[in-house]
Design a protein around this motif. Sequence first.
Motif, PDB file in Angstrom:
ATOM      1  N   MET A 158       1.052  -0.789   0.462  1.00 29.93           N
ATOM      2  CA  MET A 158       0.298   0.000   0.118  1.00 29.93           C
ATOM      3  C   MET A 158       0.556   1.358   0.249  1.00 29.93           C
ATOM      4  SD  MET A 158      -3.211   1.222   2.378  1.00 29.93           S
ATOM      5  CE  MET A 158      -2.420   1.912   3.669  1.00 29.93           C
ATOM      6  N   ARG A 159       0.936   1.906  -0.878  1.00 32.69           N
ATOM      7  CA  ARG A 159       1.795   2.898  -1.616  1.00 32.69           C
ATOM      8  C   ARG A 159       0.781   4.215  -0.787  1.00 32.69           C
ATOM      9  NH1 ARG A 159       3.563   5.676  -6.832  1.00 32.69           N
ATOM     10  NH2 ARG A 159       4.280   7.304  -6.922  1.00 32.69           N
ATOM     11  N   VAL A 160       1.417   5.142  -0.166  1.00 38.33           N
ATOM     12  CA  VAL A 160       0.999   6.599   0.621  1.00 38.33           C
ATOM     13  C   VAL A 160       1.416   7.930  -0.284  1.00 38.33           C
ATOM     14  CG1 VAL A 160      -0.261   7.925   2.717  1.00 38.33           C
ATOM     15  CG2 VAL A 160      -0.121   4.893   2.443  1.00 38.33           C
ATOM     16  N   VAL A 161       0.617   8.214  -1.200  1.00 35.80           N
ATOM     17  CA  VAL A 161       1.086   9.572  -1.324  1.00 35.80           C
ATOM     18  C   VAL A 161       0.548  10.675  -1.041  1.00 35.80           C
ATOM     19  CG1 VAL A 161       1.978  10.670  -3.047  1.00 35.80           C
ATOM     20  CG2 VAL A 161       1.908   8.210  -3.807  1.00 35.80           C
ATOM     21  N   LEU A 162       0.920  11.953  -0.410  1.00 36.27           N
ATOM     22  CA  LEU A 162       0.490  13.024  -0.144  1.00 36.27           C
ATOM     23  C   LEU A 162       1.048  14.265  -1.116  1.00 36.27           C
ATOM     24  CD1 LEU A 162      -0.857  15.135   2.068  1.00 36.27           C
ATOM     25  CD2 LEU A 162       1.099  15.413   3.451  1.00 36.27           C
ATOM     26  N   ARG A 163       0.428  14.978  -1.531  1.00 35.68           N
ATOM     27  CA  ARG A 163       0.540  15.745  -2.510  1.00 35.68           C
ATOM     28  C   ARG A 163       0.011  17.173  -2.104  1.00 35.68           C
ATOM     29  NH1 ARG A 163       3.483  15.799  -6.433  1.00 35.68           N
ATOM     30  NH2 ARG A 163       2.268  16.657  -8.428  1.00 35.68           N
ATOM     31  N   HIS A 164       0.689  18.307  -2.618  1.00 35.92           N
ATOM     32  CA  HIS A 164       0.303  19.963  -1.864  1.00 35.92           C
ATOM     33  C   HIS A 164       0.364  20.843  -3.338  1.00 35.92           C
ATOM     34  CE1 HIS A 164       4.325  21.021  -1.454  1.00 35.92           C
ATOM     35  NE2 HIS A 164       3.826  21.866  -1.727  1.00 35.92           N
ATOM     36  N   ASP A 165      -0.790  21.629  -3.320  1.00 32.36           N
ATOM     37  CA  ASP A 165      -1.013  22.585  -4.136  1.00 32.36           C
ATOM     38  C   ASP A 165      -1.049  21.883  -5.391  1.00 32.36           C
ATOM     39  OD1 ASP A 165      -0.322  24.822  -2.548  1.00 32.36           O
ATOM     40  OD2 ASP A 165       1.943  24.739  -2.844  1.00 32.36           O
ATOM     41  N   LEU A 166      -1.946  20.965  -5.328  1.00 33.25           N
ATOM     42  CA  LEU A 166      -2.656  20.102  -7.294  1.00 33.25           C
ATOM     43  C   LEU A 166      -3.716  20.835  -7.050  1.00 33.25           C
ATOM     44  CD1 LEU A 166      -3.822  16.942  -5.777  1.00 33.25           C
ATOM     45  CD2 LEU A 166      -3.475  18.605  -3.697  1.00 33.25           C
ATOM     46  N   ASN A 167      -4.258  20.635  -7.896  1.00 34.56           N
ATOM     47  CA  ASN A 167      -5.421  21.263  -8.967  1.00 34.56           C
ATOM     48  C   ASN A 167      -6.213  19.967  -8.792  1.00 34.56           C
ATOM     49  OD1 ASN A 167      -7.865  22.120 -10.298  1.00 34.56           O
ATOM     50  ND2 ASN A 167      -6.357  22.075 -12.325  1.00 34.56           N
ATOM     51  N   LYS A 168      -7.136  20.032  -7.303  1.00 32.37           N
ATOM     52  CA  LYS A 168      -7.995  19.304  -7.482  1.00 32.37           C
ATOM     53  C   LYS A 168      -9.723  18.907  -7.642  1.00 32.37           C
ATOM     54  CE  LYS A 168      -7.084  19.344  -1.957  1.00 32.37           C
ATOM     55  NZ  LYS A 168      -7.984  19.017  -0.921  1.00 32.37           N
ATOM     56  N   ASN A 169      -9.802  20.274  -9.020  1.00 34.22           N
ATOM     57  CA  ASN A 169     -10.357  20.455 -10.049  1.00 34.22           C
ATOM     58  C   ASN A 169     -10.881  19.055 -10.856  1.00 34.22           C
ATOM     59  OD1 ASN A 169     -13.050  21.582  -8.698  1.00 34.22           O
ATOM     60  ND2 ASN A 169     -11.666  23.188  -8.624  1.00 34.22           N
ATOM     61  N   THR A 188       5.236  16.511  -4.022  1.00 34.13           N
ATOM     62  CA  THR A 188       4.720  15.116  -3.168  1.00 34.13           C
ATOM     63  C   THR A 188       5.519  15.650  -2.236  1.00 34.13           C
ATOM     64  OG1 THR A 188       4.679  14.049  -5.182  1.00 34.13           O
ATOM     65  CG2 THR A 188       5.451  13.055  -2.280  1.00 34.13           C
ATOM     66  N   ASP A 189       4.886  15.561  -0.555  1.00 36.13           N
ATOM     67  CA  ASP A 189       5.012  15.547   0.322  1.00 36.13           C
ATOM     68  C   ASP A 189       5.818  14.660   1.621  1.00 36.13           C
ATOM     69  OD1 ASP A 189       5.060  18.527   1.281  1.00 36.13           O
ATOM     70  OD2 ASP A 189       2.841  18.482   1.528  1.00 36.13           O
ATOM     71  N   LEU A 190       4.871  12.880   1.508  1.00 36.62           N
ATOM     72  CA  LEU A 190       4.992  12.100   1.102  1.00 36.62           C
ATOM     73  C   LEU A 190       5.509  11.029   0.319  1.00 36.62           C
ATOM     74  CD1 LEU A 190       5.363  10.360   4.068  1.00 36.62           C
ATOM     75  CD2 LEU A 190       3.113  10.776   4.595  1.00 36.62           C
ATOM     76  N   ASP A 191       5.887   9.755   0.022  1.00 36.97           N
ATOM     77  CA  ASP A 191       5.065   8.932  -1.048  1.00 36.97           C
ATOM     78  C   ASP A 191       6.069   7.739   0.154  1.00 36.97           C
ATOM     79  OD1 ASP A 191       5.166   6.910  -2.742  1.00 36.97           O
ATOM     80  OD2 ASP A 191       6.195   8.506  -4.222  1.00 36.97           O
ATOM     81  N   ILE A 192       5.244   6.619   0.625  1.00 37.57           N
ATOM     82  CA  ILE A 192       5.903   6.030   1.484  1.00 37.57           C
ATOM     83  C   ILE A 192       4.844   4.322   1.700  1.00 37.57           C
ATOM     84  CG2 ILE A 192       4.112   6.490   3.561  1.00 37.57           C
ATOM     85  CD1 ILE A 192       8.169   5.456   3.930  1.00 37.57           C
ATOM     86  N   THR A 193       5.880   3.497   1.009  1.00 33.78           N
ATOM     87  CA  THR A 193       4.551   1.923   0.929  1.00 33.78           C
ATOM     88  C   THR A 193       4.644   0.936   2.301  1.00 33.78           C
ATOM     89  OG1 THR A 193       5.284   2.369  -1.819  1.00 33.78           O
ATOM     90  CG2 THR A 193       5.035  -0.090  -0.337  1.00 33.78           C
ATOM     91  N   PHE A 194       3.612   0.937   2.365  1.00 28.62           N
ATOM     92  CA  PHE A 194       3.231  -0.083   3.811  1.00 28.62           C
ATOM     93  C   PHE A 194       3.400  -1.781   3.282  1.00 28.62           C
ATOM     94  CE2 PHE A 194       2.616   4.133   5.259  1.00 28.62           C
ATOM     95  CZ  PHE A 194       2.570   3.369   7.249  1.00 28.62           C
TER      96      PHE A 194
END
Length: 199
Positions: A158-169, A188-194
């Motif tokens: 399970m890869r968890v990615v956190l993005r910021h300043d993206l166009n959510k639309n 990308t603020d975070l890209d980690i795989t569990f």
Amino acid sequence: MKNYRFNYLVLAFSAISVLFSSCKSDDPEPENEGEVITAVTLKFTELNSAGAPVGTPVEFKATDPDGLELGNGPTIQTIALSRGKTYLMEIFLFNGIENEDITEEIREEKEEHQFFFLGSAFSGTALLSYSYGDEDIDGNPVGLIGNVQTLGFNAAQMRVVLRHDLNKNFAGANNPNWENFVQAGGETDLDITFPVTLN
């Protein structure tokens, strides 16, 4: 004669100081850097058929004291859940270097942040399904809270990615398993795989 020479020196120094100050004002401002995250905790609480919590929550962590995106290699726990269950999954993030609660910062800046959940756990014969449980003021998803259903017996990632300043639309951005999330822009603020196992 001395007065002329003195006035000339004063004018020269004034011109130099104006030149330096104007150069300083033209310097570009530093870019807004991404979050430094040293610890991520995924908290799973089992939900019954009515959506009420049951049992004792379980937590799984990924940590790196230098930052998960900057360090030499994080320590990552394997997510171990039961098959055929629905869980409330909450994400908590922390910056141990600055002693900052990044979770609270994301809550305050929901419009600028969004999580995506990728990897083999959500593709092919999926082990997991995910649905967002929170949204920003515009009704767009965030991902600090969501529901996870467990569907199989196998192991996956399970890869968890956190993005910021993206166009959510942007088309597709409301899909938590959207592989092409970079198309919506941002960083990308975070890209980690569990690792994930179901039993």
